[in-house]
Design a protein around this motif. Structure first.
Motif: not given
Length: 181
Positions: A18-33
């Motif tokens: 899990i690189d920094a970009e993927l981590s950020r995308e996952l966190i952003d998705c979790w926030v949106e959901v």
């Protein structure tokens, strides 16, 4: 959904994947959901990346080929949803796993992302993790039992009123199982 826009499904089983970009995308998705009312671990929106980040890091740190897999759905290179498949290593229950944080980004709802994630998680559980059944808990009042039921899960019990979202808004926790895989 056309094959051009079908989700690309990927799995991860180690923190180093899990690189920094993927981590950020996952966190952003979790926030949106979460902020859209999703029952994914943060019951009181709004939440921020600062709140979700530590939970994501704990999830990443727990990844392991035999015990915890992260499954992502990408649509046109964008994270459209994800879930976590886990097993308890105790020998009495090591034959079954649990699905956690099943979510699709609000911008991708109604496009088969959730179903694709669930189908792929079932394959991973059976073929890669040698599990015999999958369990999950869903919040009542969201229609989730119908979605999971359509995927073959059966309700096996409820914990009545265990989830208090607000005064006067108590929800059941619905326990479901998929067996055999």
């Amino acid at each position: 959904m056309t094959s051009k826009n079908a989700p690309e499904l990927r799995q991860f089983w180690h923190r180093d994947q899990i690189d920094a970009e993927l981590s950020r995308e996952l966190i952003d998705c979790w926030v949106e959901v979460s902020n859209a009312g999703g029952a994914v671990g943060f019951p009181f929106p709004p939440v921020t990346a600062d709140e979700v980040g530590p939970a994501a890091e704990r999830l990443f740190a727990g990844l392991h080929p035999d015990r915890s897999r992260l499954v992502l759905a990408m649509v046109d290179g964008v994270l459209a949803g994800w879930l976590n498949v886990r097993r308890d290593p105790h020998p009495l229950v090591a034959h079954w796993g649990t699905l956690h944080h099943v979510q699709s980004h609000p911008a991708f709802r109604g496009r088969g992302v959730g179903s694709a994630l669930m189908d792929h998680a079932r394959q991973i559980a059976r073929a890669d993790m040698a599990l015999e059944q999958l369990h999950l808990a869903a919040r009542s009042g969201m229609g989730l039992e119908h979605f999971y039921g359509g995927m073959g899960f059966e309700e096996i019990g409820r914990r009545p009123g265990v989830l208090r979202l607000a005064p006067g808004d108590d929800r059941d926790e619905i326990l479901m199982v998929l067996t055999p895989l």
